[in-house]
Scaffold this motif. Structure first.
Motif, PDB file in Angstrom:
ATOM      1  N   ASP A 168       0.320  -0.737   0.346  1.00  0.00           N
ATOM      2  CA  ASP A 168      -0.246  -0.064   0.072  1.00  0.00           C
ATOM      3  C   ASP A 168       0.994   1.106  -0.576  1.00  0.00           C
ATOM      4  O   ASP A 168       0.531   2.321  -0.748  1.00  0.00           O
ATOM      5  N   VAL A 169       1.747   1.370   0.527  1.00  0.00           N
ATOM      6  CA  VAL A 169       3.274   2.559   0.512  1.00  0.00           C
ATOM      7  C   VAL A 169       3.147   2.649  -0.923  1.00  0.00           C
ATOM      8  O   VAL A 169       3.631   3.506  -1.599  1.00  0.00           O
ATOM      9  N   LYS A 182       2.198   1.662  -3.367  1.00  0.00           N
ATOM     10  CA  LYS A 182       1.274   2.373  -4.357  1.00  0.00           C
ATOM     11  C   LYS A 182       1.323   3.776  -4.473  1.00  0.00           C
ATOM     12  O   LYS A 182       1.078   4.259  -5.061  1.00  0.00           O
ATOM     13  N   ASP A 183       0.878   4.133  -3.516  1.00  0.00           N
ATOM     14  CA  ASP A 183       0.915   5.704  -2.368  1.00  0.00           C
ATOM     15  C   ASP A 183       2.066   5.829  -3.556  1.00  0.00           C
ATOM     16  O   ASP A 183       1.922   7.910  -3.661  1.00  0.00           O
ATOM     17  N   ASN A 184       3.339   5.838  -3.226  1.00  0.00           N
ATOM     18  CA  ASN A 184       4.599   6.164  -3.387  1.00  0.00           C
ATOM     19  C   ASN A 184       4.719   5.905  -5.375  1.00  0.00           C
ATOM     20  O   ASN A 184       5.001   8.072  -6.197  1.00  0.00           O
ATOM     21  N   HIS A 239       1.774   6.246  -6.901  1.00  0.00           N
ATOM     22  CA  HIS A 239       0.970   7.251  -7.511  1.00  0.00           C
ATOM     23  C   HIS A 239       1.554   9.280  -7.230  1.00  0.00           C
ATOM     24  O   HIS A 239       0.567   9.710  -8.128  1.00  0.00           O
ATOM     25  N   GLU A 240       2.697   9.530  -6.294  1.00  0.00           N
ATOM     26  CA  GLU A 240       2.185  10.566  -5.692  1.00  0.00           C
ATOM     27  C   GLU A 240       3.054  10.735  -6.715  1.00  0.00           C
ATOM     28  O   GLU A 240       3.240  12.213  -7.275  1.00  0.00           O
TER      29      GLU A 240
END
Length: 421
Positions: free
Chosen positions: A3-4, A6-8, A10-11
């Motif tokens: 999850d982390v 994936k967030d990175n 997208h950022e």
């Protein structure tokens, strides 16, 4: 961790440092970077001794001392005189090997002859490597620090018992479209395993893999022998085939997977799906793809699948128009109604239907005569695909939909799964 990550990703996409390559089923499937940014990254990696890239086609030379000490190496189109082999690095942490130019993989035999010395290796990706007798050598068990083992399209059929030594392994990718893999009992000892990919047959001893998040692909007759209550972290599951004793696929075992986000099931043509009602307990389910006959959709499908974002129904042979039920799904953004999804002649969408739908693909038959859509339905529709009808077709399509462009090919990227009968 996923999850982390994936967030990175997208950022970085939002900051235009990474470009989206393909989007499949609403998710970013591949990424790429601008050539200038790539060159900058390679130069920085070289300065920091973070990564060395060897490309035989570009006649890479490089500093021998740098190569010998660099802990991450990527090989493109390796050949007999590969510099990497001459400057063998026993401290290597990551080895990624690619063959974009179509070279033979004989060199992989030489690499695997020395992997017993790569004691610190954590990442090993040898896609396309084809071992003798379709089996990995016992020496693979020497890589006790390995976390990622990628052998995609390598036609590995058997794993040695020494696989139990890889206690830190998190990802095991053995997928080859034409080869099924028999996993040894020792796979149950790999308690850190999170992602398991391959066409598996035989009894799967995975009840003890409580950290498992992805399982692709397993035959349903073997799936029923698994105690699914112990797989509480499973998020992605792909199942193929039907049971030998019944022609119905039941979702009771699936209902125990509380964290499931993606479910893909394909049954044979003479089989069907039982009630979808048990999926009510899978409150996190966002992506559902069913290949096979469905007797009837639940009347309260919007309560059964409240968070569903992507739905595929193929060969469903529904007797009733599915639109009045599907349009109530509150989160649905992508809908693919594949071949033989409906036996009727008319489809109807009400004014309040499909409030969040963005992509729609209908594989309609020539027998379908009318698709009636009230004003106000599908306010967010951006992509629409309807096959061209032959001259005898009577299908009438609302005028306001005729100018909507079709989805990109990768939006519904076909998978080997789609071709299996």
């Amino acid at each position: 961790m996923e999850d982390v990550a994936k967030d990175n990703i997208h950022e970085l996409i939002n900051r235009s440092l990474i470009q989206i390559g393909k989007i499949s089923w609403g998710r970013v499937a591949t990424c790429r970077v601008h050539d200038l940014l790539r060159e900058l990254a390679i130069e920085k990696a070289r300065e920091l001794n973070l990564l060395y890239i060897y490309d035989q086609m570009k006649h890479s030379t490089g500093n021998s001392s740098v190569i010998a000490s660099c802990r991450r190496e990527a090989l493109y189109s390796p050949a007999e005189n590969c510099l990497w082999l001459r400057l063998f690095n026993p401290s290597l942490r990551s080895l990624l090997s690619f063959d974009p130019y179509g070279y033979k993989w004989d060199i992989m035999m030489k690499i695997t002859d020395v992997y017993i010395k790569l004691r610190f290796l954590r990442v090993l990706k040898l896609d396309g490597y084809r071992p003798e007798n379709w089996s990995l050598r016992e020496e693979i068990g020497k890589l006790i620090h390995l976390k990622y083992l990628g052998l995609r399209e390598s036609y590995v059929k058997y794993l040695p018992r020494s696989i139990l030594n890889l206690r830190r392994l998190q990802t095991l990718d053995l997928f080859s479209p034409d080869m099924e893999v028999e996993l040894p009992y020792e796979i149950s000892k790999l308690h850190e395993l999170r992602h398991l990919f391959g066409k598996f047959y035989g009894n799967l001893e995975i009840d003890s893999l409580r950290k498992l998040q992805s399982l692709k692909y397993v035959r349903s007759k073997f799936w029923i022998s698994i105690n699914t209550e112990k797989l509480g972290n499973l998020r992605e599951l792909w199942i193929l085939g039907t049971l030998e004793t019944t022609n119905e696929f039941h979702f009771d075992s699936i209902a125990k997977l509380k964290r499931l986000e993606q479910l893909v099931v394909k049954v044979r043509r003479n089989a069907c799906f039982a009630s979808l009602q048990p999926l009510t307990r899978c409150s996190n389910l966002m992506d559902l793809r069913l290949y096979g006959k469905i007797e009837k959709l639940p009347e309260d499908i919007h309560n059964v699948l409240p968070n569903l974002e992507c739905l595929l129904l193929n060969n469903s042979y529904l007797e009733d128009d599915p639109m009045p039920l599907l349009e109530k799904l509150p989160s649905l953004m992508i809908l693919h109604l594949g071949s033989e999804f409906y036996n009727g002649k008319n489809l109807f969408c009400s004014a309040q239907g499909f409030r969040h739908l963005e992509i729609l693909k209908l594989d309609v038959k020539d027998e379908l005569e009318e698709w009636q859509v009230e004003e106000g339905a599908m306010p967010r529709l951006q992509r629409l695909s309807i096959p061209k009808q032959n001259r005898n077709s009577k299908l009438r399509i609302p005028d306001r939909f005729k100018s909507i462009p079709p989805p990109a090919e990768c939006d519904f990227e076909r998978h080997w799964f789609d071709y299996i009968k």
